[in-house]
Design a protein around this motif. Structure first.
Motif, PDB file in Angstrom:
ATOM      1  N   PHE A 130      35.307  51.099  73.679  1.00  0.00           N
ATOM      2  CA  PHE A 130      36.291  50.469  72.781  1.00  0.00           C
ATOM      3  C   PHE A 130      36.514  49.029  73.238  1.00  0.00           C
ATOM      4  O   PHE A 130      37.516  48.718  73.900  1.00  0.00           O
ATOM      5  CB  PHE A 130      37.610  51.236  72.798  1.00  0.00           C
ATOM      6  N   PRO A 131      35.590  48.129  72.916  1.00  0.00           N
ATOM      7  CA  PRO A 131      35.676  46.759  73.422  1.00  0.00           C
ATOM      8  C   PRO A 131      36.972  46.048  73.058  1.00  0.00           C
ATOM      9  O   PRO A 131      37.448  45.199  73.822  1.00  0.00           O
ATOM     10  CB  PRO A 131      34.463  46.061  72.776  1.00  0.00           C
ATOM     11  N   ARG A 132      37.553  46.372  71.902  1.00  0.00           N
ATOM     12  CA  ARG A 132      38.785  45.696  71.496  1.00  0.00           C
ATOM     13  C   ARG A 132      39.943  46.015  72.439  1.00  0.00           C
ATOM     14  O   ARG A 132      40.897  45.237  72.549  1.00  0.00           O
ATOM     15  CB  ARG A 132      39.152  46.103  70.073  1.00  0.00           C
ATOM     16  N   TRP A 133      39.897  47.177  73.100  1.00  0.00           N
ATOM     17  CA  TRP A 133      40.960  47.608  73.991  1.00  0.00           C
ATOM     18  C   TRP A 133      40.557  47.479  75.460  1.00  0.00           C
ATOM     19  O   TRP A 133      41.211  48.036  76.331  1.00  0.00           O
ATOM     20  CB  TRP A 133      41.339  49.061  73.691  1.00  0.00           C
ATOM     21  N   ALA A 134      39.506  46.725  75.708  1.00  0.00           N
ATOM     22  CA  ALA A 134      39.001  46.618  77.076  1.00  0.00           C
ATOM     23  C   ALA A 134      40.046  46.050  78.032  1.00  0.00           C
ATOM     24  O   ALA A 134      40.167  46.484  79.177  1.00  0.00           O
ATOM     25  CB  ALA A 134      37.733  45.750  77.107  1.00  0.00           C
ATOM     26  N   ILE A 135      40.824  45.075  77.550  1.00  0.00           N
ATOM     27  CA  ILE A 135      41.811  44.458  78.438  1.00  0.00           C
ATOM     28  C   ILE A 135      42.885  45.471  78.862  1.00  0.00           C
ATOM     29  O   ILE A 135      43.417  45.400  79.979  1.00  0.00           O
ATOM     30  CB  ILE A 135      42.458  43.230  77.749  1.00  0.00           C
ATOM     31  N   ILE A 136      43.181  46.438  78.002  1.00  0.00           N
ATOM     32  CA  ILE A 136      44.146  47.477  78.359  1.00  0.00           C
ATOM     33  C   ILE A 136      43.590  48.353  79.474  1.00  0.00           C
ATOM     34  O   ILE A 136      44.273  48.628  80.477  1.00  0.00           O
ATOM     35  CB  ILE A 136      44.501  48.336  77.133  1.00  0.00           C
ATOM     36  N   PHE A 137      42.353  48.783  79.306  1.00  0.00           N
ATOM     37  CA  PHE A 137      41.742  49.634  80.325  1.00  0.00           C
ATOM     38  C   PHE A 137      41.550  48.879  81.637  1.00  0.00           C
ATOM     39  O   PHE A 137      41.716  49.446  82.728  1.00  0.00           O
ATOM     40  CB  PHE A 137      40.404  50.177  79.820  1.00  0.00           C
ATOM     41  N   GLN A 138      41.195  47.612  81.555  1.00  0.00           N
ATOM     42  CA  GLN A 138      41.053  46.808  82.767  1.00  0.00           C
ATOM     43  C   GLN A 138      42.394  46.668  83.485  1.00  0.00           C
ATOM     44  O   GLN A 138      42.465  46.722  84.722  1.00  0.00           O
ATOM     45  CB  GLN A 138      40.489  45.431  82.410  1.00  0.00           C
ATOM     46  N   GLY A 139      43.471  46.493  82.696  1.00  0.00           N
ATOM     47  CA  GLY A 139      44.794  46.418  83.304  1.00  0.00           C
ATOM     48  C   GLY A 139      45.207  47.714  83.975  1.00  0.00           C
ATOM     49  O   GLY A 139      45.831  47.708  85.041  1.00  0.00           O
ATOM     50  N   LEU A 140      44.839  48.855  83.366  1.00  0.00           N
ATOM     51  CA  LEU A 140      45.160  50.152  83.967  1.00  0.00           C
ATOM     52  C   LEU A 140      44.411  50.355  85.283  1.00  0.00           C
ATOM     53  O   LEU A 140      44.957  50.916  86.243  1.00  0.00           O
ATOM     54  CB  LEU A 140      44.819  51.275  82.990  1.00  0.00           C
ATOM     55  N   ILE A 141      43.164  49.902  85.333  1.00  0.00           N
ATOM     56  CA  ILE A 141      42.400  49.991  86.585  1.00  0.00           C
ATOM     57  C   ILE A 141      43.070  49.162  87.676  1.00  0.00           C
ATOM     58  O   ILE A 141      43.262  49.622  88.808  1.00  0.00           O
ATOM     59  CB  ILE A 141      40.950  49.524  86.368  1.00  0.00           C
ATOM     60  N   ALA A 142      43.425  47.925  87.322  1.00  0.00           N
ATOM     61  CA  ALA A 142      44.046  47.031  88.302  1.00  0.00           C
ATOM     62  C   ALA A 142      45.386  47.595  88.788  1.00  0.00           C
ATOM     63  O   ALA A 142      45.686  47.566  89.985  1.00  0.00           O
ATOM     64  CB  ALA A 142      44.239  45.644  87.691  1.00  0.00           C
ATOM     65  N   LEU A 143      46.187  48.113  87.871  1.00  0.00           N
ATOM     66  CA  LEU A 143      47.488  48.671  88.244  1.00  0.00           C
ATOM     67  C   LEU A 143      47.335  49.880  89.154  1.00  0.00           C
ATOM     68  O   LEU A 143      48.047  50.009  90.152  1.00  0.00           O
ATOM     69  CB  LEU A 143      48.264  49.062  86.981  1.00  0.00           C
ATOM     70  N   ASP A 144      46.406  50.749  88.838  1.00  0.00           N
ATOM     71  CA  ASP A 144      46.196  51.965  89.626  1.00  0.00           C
ATOM     72  C   ASP A 144      45.755  51.625  91.051  1.00  0.00           C
ATOM     73  O   ASP A 144      46.299  52.144  92.028  1.00  0.00           O
ATOM     74  CB  ASP A 144      45.155  52.844  88.937  1.00  0.00           C
TER      75      ASP A 144
END
Length: 313
Positions: A130-144
């Motif tokens: 889901f490339p449009r939501w990539a920044i959300i998933f990247q943020g979740l990785i960083a937060l975790d």
């Protein structure tokens, strides 16, 4: 004469070593000397921490996680089974550690690192699906990653190496105390957090709403129809997979023929728990930052910092 024999017998009893039963009783009663002899004896075998049963389960979890990553781009069912079993074993290793009295710092770190890495790998795949939501998933990785690293480091600095990262003072954070001390709460949040991401993964293979390319045909994407017996040029073949970052691509998604109903249901049920887990990560990050800041303030005061500025003449 009898008095002399009595004294000799008493001396002999003092010089005679205690029986094995007496020694065992002394150790069980917490005799310091006996306990020290048992722990520091050169004859005692050295334990191999790496072969403890909980750690062996941890290695098996890693193997399953790697296998799930191998099947992730092409085979959603196989990947889901392997990934889910790897996550479920996370609850088993702690139970085994308590039964066999094999709780170790290496095992705790291995368990946490495995959790963080497997979740991050799944989120990386979702970013490409889901490339449009990539920044959300990247943020979740960083937060975790940031939250758990800061928490582990703060535990070592504030409480010392002998303290567990799960020992949270209720006065400092009621949420973290409940999260780490209540096994049911911990299991629900960790399990449903992974379940939500697994549901999104399945939706990338089944939901035209999230993955519109799943309903596109070769004719719609290329403007040309494939005729039997006609040689197909490479430009049409390239458009069979119009989105190279999609999770399923057209051919594999149709071959799997997955229904999106249950993935949507699972995602809807698990979303609130997943969202709550991210709030806990934020609270954990803030709590760890405050703990480290308090240590810094105390250390600076001991060093006499900040130094008073000289008064101007």
């Amino acid at each position: 004469m009898p008095q002399r024999q009595t004294r000799q017998q008493a001396a002999k009893q003092r010089d005679t070593p205690a029986s094995s039963d007496e020694e065992r009783e002394a150790k069980l009663n917490g005799n310091g000397t006996a306990h020290q002899d048992a722990d520091t004896s050169d004859d005692a075998p050295r334990e191999n921490i790496f072969l403890f049963w909980p750690n062996i389960i941890g290695y098996f979890r890693i193997v399953l996680a790697i296998a799930s990553l191998y099947y992730m781009p092409l085979h959603p069912r196989t990947c889901t089974v392997l990934y889910s079993v790897s996550c479920l074993l996370d609850a088993l290793d702690g139970y085994v550690a308590r039964i066999y009295e094999q709780s170790t710092k290496f095992g705790a770190v291995l368990d946490m690192v495995t959790d963080r890495c497997t979740t991050a790998c799944l989120l990386v795949f979702l970013s490409s699906a889901f490339p449009r939501w990539a920044i959300i998933f990247q943020g979740l990785i960083a937060l975790d990653l940031a939250s758990h690293y800061m928490h582990m480091y703060a535990t070592l600095v504030v409480s010392g190496s002998d303290s567990s990262h799960k020992n949270i003072d209720k006065s400092k954070s009621f949420i973290l105390n409940l999260y780490y001390t209540n096994k049911i709460v911990l299991f629900i949040f960790c399990a449903l957090n992974e379940v939500f991401f697994i549901a999104l993964y399945l939706l990338s293979f089944s939901s035209p709403l999230l993955s519109p390319h799943l309903i596109k045909t070769v004719e719609n994407t290329s403007g040309e129809a494939l005729q039997p017996g006609v040689q197909v040029n490479t430009s049409i073949l390239r458009q069979i997979f119009p989105d190279p970052f999609s999770a399923a691509a057209l051919e594999l998604a149709r071959a799997n023929k997955m229904d999106s109903f249950w993935p949507w249901v699972i995602a809807g049920i698990s979303f609130p728990i997943m969202f709550g887990k991210q709030i806990i990560n934020v609270v954990q990050l803030i709590n760890a930052s405050k703990g480290l800041a308090d240590v810094d303030i105390k250390a600076r005061k001991e060093l006499g910092l900040p130094r008073p500025k000289p008064k101007k003449a």
